[in-house]
Write a protein that holds these residues in place. Structure first.
Motif, PDB file in Angstrom:
ATOM      1  N   SER A   1       0.828  -1.212   0.000  1.00 15.33           N
ATOM      2  CA  SER A   1       0.000   0.000   0.000  1.00 15.33           C
ATOM      3  C   SER A   1       0.856   1.254   0.000  1.00 15.33           C
ATOM      4  CB  SER A   1      -0.910   0.010   1.235  1.00 15.33           C
ATOM      5  OG  SER A   1      -1.768  -1.106   1.247  1.00 15.33           O
ATOM      6  N   GLY A   2       0.391   2.280  -0.702  1.00 17.97           N
ATOM      7  CA  GLY A   2       1.059   3.569  -0.698  1.00 17.97           C
ATOM      8  C   GLY A   2       2.423   3.522  -1.351  1.00 17.97           C
ATOM      9  N   CYS A   3       3.231   4.543  -1.067  1.00 17.23           N
ATOM     10  CA  CYS A   3       4.571   4.618  -1.647  1.00 17.23           C
ATOM     11  C   CYS A   3       5.422   5.588  -0.834  1.00 17.23           C
ATOM     12  CB  CYS A   3       4.493   5.083  -3.099  1.00 17.23           C
ATOM     13  SG  CYS A   3       6.096   5.168  -3.921  1.00 17.23           S
ATOM     14  N   SER A   4       6.637   5.188  -0.538  1.00 18.11           N
ATOM     15  CA  SER A   4       7.610   6.088   0.083  1.00 18.11           C
ATOM     16  C   SER A   4       8.547   6.588  -1.008  1.00 18.11           C
ATOM     17  CB  SER A   4       8.395   5.355   1.171  1.00 18.11           C
ATOM     18  OG  SER A   4       7.529   4.892   2.185  1.00 18.11           O
ATOM     19  N   VAL A   5       8.915   7.855  -0.935  1.00 19.45           N
ATOM     20  CA  VAL A   5       9.693   8.476  -2.002  1.00 19.45           C
ATOM     21  C   VAL A   5      11.116   8.739  -1.533  1.00 19.45           C
ATOM     22  CG1 VAL A   5       9.872  10.429  -3.575  1.00 19.45           C
ATOM     23  CG2 VAL A   5       7.619   9.516  -2.946  1.00 19.45           C
ATOM     24  N   TYR A   6      12.061   8.179  -2.273  1.00 19.05           N
ATOM     25  CA  TYR A   6      13.494   8.267  -1.966  1.00 19.05           C
ATOM     26  C   TYR A   6      14.102   9.305  -2.906  1.00 19.05           C
ATOM     27  CZ  TYR A   6      18.171   6.360  -0.847  1.00 19.05           C
ATOM     28  OH  TYR A   6      19.468   6.190  -0.433  1.00 19.05           O
ATOM     29  N   TRP A   7      14.285  10.503  -2.397  1.00 25.93           N
ATOM     30  CA  TRP A   7      14.667  11.655  -3.200  1.00 25.93           C
ATOM     31  C   TRP A   7      16.146  11.612  -3.563  1.00 25.93           C
ATOM     32  CZ3 TRP A   7      12.410  15.259  -5.957  1.00 25.93           C
ATOM     33  CH2 TRP A   7      13.051  16.459  -6.222  1.00 25.93           C
ATOM     34  N   GLN A   8      16.439  11.809  -4.844  1.00 29.08           N
ATOM     35  CA  GLN A   8      17.820  11.803  -5.328  1.00 29.08           C
ATOM     36  C   GLN A   8      18.193  13.186  -5.841  1.00 29.08           C
ATOM     37  OE1 GLN A   8      19.762   8.540  -5.425  1.00 29.08           O
ATOM     38  NE2 GLN A   8      18.161   8.586  -3.856  1.00 29.08           N
ATOM     39  N   HIS A   9      19.233  13.754  -5.268  1.00 32.64           N
ATOM     40  CA  HIS A   9      19.721  15.047  -5.739  1.00 32.64           C
ATOM     41  C   HIS A   9      21.197  15.154  -5.416  1.00 32.64           C
ATOM     42  CE1 HIS A   9      19.575  16.662  -1.551  1.00 32.64           C
ATOM     43  NE2 HIS A   9      18.560  15.832  -1.459  1.00 32.64           N
ATOM     44  N   GLN A  10      21.828  16.173  -5.914  1.00 26.21           N
ATOM     45  CA  GLN A  10      23.281  16.282  -5.827  1.00 26.21           C
ATOM     46  C   GLN A  10      23.783  17.079  -4.634  1.00 26.21           C
ATOM     47  OE1 GLN A  10      25.284  14.500  -7.818  1.00 26.21           O
ATOM     48  NE2 GLN A  10      23.339  13.680  -8.572  1.00 26.21           N
ATOM     49  N   SER A  11      22.898  17.410  -3.705  1.00 30.60           N
ATOM     50  CA  SER A  11      23.337  18.186  -2.549  1.00 30.60           C
ATOM     51  C   SER A  11      24.382  17.418  -1.742  1.00 30.60           C
ATOM     52  CB  SER A  11      22.145  18.503  -1.640  1.00 30.60           C
ATOM     53  OG  SER A  11      22.599  19.025  -0.403  1.00 30.60           O
ATOM     54  N   PRO A  12      25.490  18.062  -1.341  1.00 30.07           N
ATOM     55  CA  PRO A  12      26.487  17.387  -0.505  1.00 30.07           C
ATOM     56  C   PRO A  12      25.978  17.118   0.900  1.00 30.07           C
ATOM     57  CG  PRO A  12      27.003  19.722  -0.697  1.00 30.07           C
ATOM     58  CD  PRO A  12      25.870  19.460  -1.646  1.00 30.07           C
ATOM     59  N   ASN A  13      24.797  17.621   1.235  1.00 32.06           N
ATOM     60  CA  ASN A  13      24.261  17.471   2.591  1.00 32.06           C
ATOM     61  C   ASN A  13      23.354  16.267   2.745  1.00 32.06           C
ATOM     62  OD1 ASN A  13      25.500  19.973   3.127  1.00 32.06           O
ATOM     63  ND2 ASN A  13      23.717  21.054   2.338  1.00 32.06           N
ATOM     64  N   ARG A  14      23.198  15.460   1.683  1.00 26.80           N
ATOM     65  CA  ARG A  14      22.361  14.276   1.803  1.00 26.80           C
ATOM     66  C   ARG A  14      22.926  13.340   2.846  1.00 26.80           C
ATOM     67  NH1 ARG A  14      21.637  10.886  -2.935  1.00 26.80           N
ATOM     68  NH2 ARG A  14      20.181   9.842  -1.536  1.00 26.80           N
ATOM     69  N   VAL A  15      22.024  12.784   3.657  1.00 30.66           N
ATOM     70  CA  VAL A  15      22.435  11.917   4.762  1.00 30.66           C
ATOM     71  C   VAL A  15      23.201  10.702   4.273  1.00 30.66           C
ATOM     72  CG1 VAL A  15      21.539  10.378   6.555  1.00 30.66           C
ATOM     73  CG2 VAL A  15      20.588  12.662   6.305  1.00 30.66           C
ATOM     74  N   SER A  16      22.802  10.128   3.143  1.00 32.29           N
ATOM     75  CA  SER A  16      23.318   8.822   2.748  1.00 32.29           C
ATOM     76  C   SER A  16      24.600   8.853   1.915  1.00 32.29           C
ATOM     77  CB  SER A  16      22.242   8.055   1.971  1.00 32.29           C
ATOM     78  OG  SER A  16      21.851   8.783   0.842  1.00 32.29           O
ATOM     79  N   LEU A  17      25.095  10.051   1.569  1.00 34.24           N
ATOM     80  CA  LEU A  17      26.299  10.111   0.761  1.00 34.24           C
ATOM     81  C   LEU A  17      27.506   9.647   1.553  1.00 34.24           C
ATOM     82  CD1 LEU A  17      26.012  13.436  -1.270  1.00 34.24           C
ATOM     83  CD2 LEU A  17      25.716  11.113  -2.070  1.00 34.24           C
ATOM     84  N   GLY A  18      28.467   9.043   0.912  1.00 39.42           N
ATOM     85  CA  GLY A  18      29.688   8.613   1.570  1.00 39.42           C
ATOM     86  C   GLY A  18      30.648   8.076   0.534  1.00 39.42           C
ATOM     87  N   SER A  19      31.900   7.919   0.904  1.00 38.73           N
ATOM     88  CA  SER A  19      32.910   7.489  -0.051  1.00 38.73           C
ATOM     89  C   SER A  19      32.880   5.983  -0.231  1.00 38.73           C
ATOM     90  CB  SER A  19      34.297   7.915   0.435  1.00 38.73           C
ATOM     91  OG  SER A  19      34.678   7.131   1.558  1.00 38.73           O
ATOM     92  N   LEU A  20      33.557   5.516  -1.272  1.00 41.31           N
ATOM     93  CA  LEU A  20      33.680   4.088  -1.514  1.00 41.31           C
ATOM     94  C   LEU A  20      34.385   3.396  -0.360  1.00 41.31           C
ATOM     95  CD1 LEU A  20      34.619   3.862  -5.298  1.00 41.31           C
ATOM     96  CD2 LEU A  20      32.592   2.927  -4.204  1.00 41.31           C
ATOM     97  N   GLU A  21      35.338   4.075   0.227  1.00 37.03           N
ATOM     98  CA  GLU A  21      36.071   3.464   1.343  1.00 37.03           C
ATOM     99  C   GLU A  21      35.128   3.176   2.506  1.00 37.03           C
ATOM    100  OE1 GLU A  21      40.309   3.591   3.560  1.00 37.03           O
ATOM    101  OE2 GLU A  21      39.844   5.047   1.991  1.00 37.03           O
ATOM    102  N   TYR A  22      34.218   4.111   2.793  1.00 35.79           N
ATOM    103  CA  TYR A  22      33.237   3.882   3.853  1.00 35.79           C
ATOM    104  C   TYR A  22      32.321   2.716   3.493  1.00 35.79           C
ATOM    105  CZ  TYR A  22      34.571   8.466   5.716  1.00 35.79           C
ATOM    106  OH  TYR A  22      35.258   9.526   6.239  1.00 35.79           O
ATOM    107  N   SER A  23      31.982   2.621   2.209  1.00 32.38           N
ATOM    108  CA  SER A  23      31.119   1.536   1.753  1.00 32.38           C
ATOM    109  C   SER A  23      31.796   0.187   1.954  1.00 32.38           C
ATOM    110  CB  SER A  23      30.777   1.732   0.272  1.00 32.38           C
ATOM    111  OG  SER A  23      29.981   0.678  -0.210  1.00 32.38           O
ATOM    112  N   ILE A  24      33.090   0.126   1.672  1.00 29.12           N
ATOM    113  CA  ILE A  24      33.829  -1.132   1.835  1.00 29.12           C
ATOM    114  C   ILE A  24      33.984  -1.479   3.308  1.00 29.12           C
ATOM    115  CG2 ILE A  24      36.065  -2.236   1.452  1.00 29.12           C
ATOM    116  CD1 ILE A  24      36.237  -0.544  -1.139  1.00 29.12           C
ATOM    117  N   GLU A  25      34.171  -0.473   4.158  1.00 31.15           N
ATOM    118  CA  GLU A  25      34.256  -0.728   5.599  1.00 31.15           C
ATOM    119  C   GLU A  25      32.955  -1.325   6.125  1.00 31.15           C
ATOM    120  OE1 GLU A  25      35.298   2.995   7.343  1.00 31.15           O
ATOM    121  OE2 GLU A  25      37.389   2.914   6.673  1.00 31.15           O
ATOM    122  N   ALA A  26      31.820  -0.803   5.663  1.00 28.37           N
ATOM    123  CA  ALA A  26      30.530  -1.351   6.073  1.00 28.37           C
ATOM    124  C   ALA A  26      30.370  -2.776   5.555  1.00 28.37           C
ATOM    125  CB  ALA A  26      29.393  -0.463   5.559  1.00 28.37           C
ATOM    126  N   ALA A  27      30.806  -3.001   4.310  1.00 35.59           N
ATOM    127  CA  ALA A  27      30.710  -4.342   3.729  1.00 35.59           C
ATOM    128  C   ALA A  27      31.540  -5.343   4.529  1.00 35.59           C
ATOM    129  CB  ALA A  27      31.187  -4.308   2.273  1.00 35.59           C
TER     130      ALA A  27
END
Length: 344
Positions: free
Chosen positions: A226-252
């Motif tokens: 039911s319904g829909c949640s919207v995951y907004w994509q934009h180029q702002s450097p202030n987006r919560v989910s942005l991070g470097s590849l190195e951080y991504s590999i550390e999480a992996a």
């Protein structure tokens, strides 16, 4: 509405009574009480988006006093925008503490049975919250996952629906880009606290790590359509989910070690899913670049029986001609630029 200032944060307290009529939504059969749902919104330099996020919560039937905005550093007029919504609770930190800290802080102030973590630039529409609530409540589950879509400034993505899976299938799904953003996930508050909530030591793929940890802890999952949640994509450097590849590999690395520590998972999650995940991390390591990490992840992929050089058709094709290291750069840097030129 009252405000209180401490050494560490400023608190704007919400209305005790809430808005008239808030907290109830007509499901088509009877009135469903949304009093038991909170939404935690971590906010960083989000004055342009926070109003839309809060409005969507209220439109979905969430009670104002159960909307908790955590301003992670005072850098713009976010607090002024939040105060336009009577009853919404605002906590403001004088300096940036990180999105996971903000989410955990908000969670510590949740008093309802259920909670959703909504990034300040995302929003709900079409009865998404009610759908998630019905799914988690009716199935007596710990997590419910609902429909969502990407949204860009110039276009809308198609709606993506979750399918029923067992927890091992969910892990394989999440490892290989089958994620669902936090705005499309509802948690039983007690359950997310029990597994340790958000890991504040990682800076990328925090939601993926949290979800995999939930699956590993046998949390029960329900699905809403039911319904829909919207995951907004934009180029702002202030987006919560942005991070470097190195951080991504550390999480992996953290996720992979958690999986290896659970023998049932290693036996039940397909080797293909684990191997493909390791292969992708090998490609990412080539971009840092880190030969040691790339070799480590490639060896892991081979150990799981994944003998391809790439993790999808495009990367396999490139690797056949250029090798993995050069292909990683071509795929991540040159191809997107070429696509942009073609679109122009």
């Amino acid at each position: 509405m009252t405000s209180e200032t401490t050494d560490s944060l400023t608190i704007t307290a919400g209305s005790e009574m809430g808005s008239v009529g808030a907290g109830f939504k007509d499901s088509g059969k009877n009135m469903v009480n949304l009093d038991n749902v909170s939404v935690v919104i971590p906010s960083y330099k989000s004055e342009k988006f926070i109003g839309r996020a809060i409005s969507s919560c209220l439109s979905e039937g969430v009670v104002d006093r159960n909307i908790i905005v955590v301003e992670d550093g005072v850098f713009d007029k976010t607090s002024d925008e939040v105060r336009k919504f009577f009853g919404v609770v605002l906590y403001s930190f004088p300096s940036n503490q990180g999105a996971q800290y903000a989410r955990n802080f908000g969670l510590s102030h949740v008093t309802t049975e259920y909670v959703i973590f909504l990034d300040a630039d995302d929003y709900f529409e079409g009865g998404s919250v009610l759908g998630l609530l019905n799914a988690i409540d009716n199935n007596k589950s710990d997590i419910s996952i609902g429909p969502w879509r990407y949204k860009w400034s110039e276009r809308n993505g198609s709606i993506r629906y979750a399918r029923e899976k067992n927890n091992f299938e969910w892990i394989g799904h999440w490892l290989n880009e089958g994620f669902h953003p936090p705005c499309s996930v509802m948690w039983r508050s007690r359950s997310v606290r029990t597994i340790g909530a958000w890991d504040e030591s990682i800076k990328k793929n925090q939601d993926g790590e949290l979800m995999v940890r939930g699956f590993l802890n046998d949390l029960r999952v329900a699905v809403s359509h039911s319904g829909c949640s919207v995951y907004w994509q934009h180029q702002s450097p202030n987006r919560v989910s942005l991070g470097s590849l190195e951080y991504s590999i550390e999480a992996a690395e953290k996720i992979y070690n958690q999986l290896l520590g659970n023998g049932d998972v290693v036996r039940s999650v397909s080797d293909y899913a684990l191997g493909r995940f390791c292969c992708k991390m090998a490609w990412h390591s080539c971009l840092i670049p880190s030969k040691r990490r790339a070799t480590l992840w490639r060896d892991r992929a081979i150990k799981h029986g994944y003998l391809k050089k790439g993790y999808n058709k495009k990367s396999n094709f490139l690797a056949a001609f250029f090798g993995v290291r050069l292909s990683a750069n071509i795929k991540s840097i040159l191809l997107p630029r070429l696509i942009d030129l073609i679109r122009k």
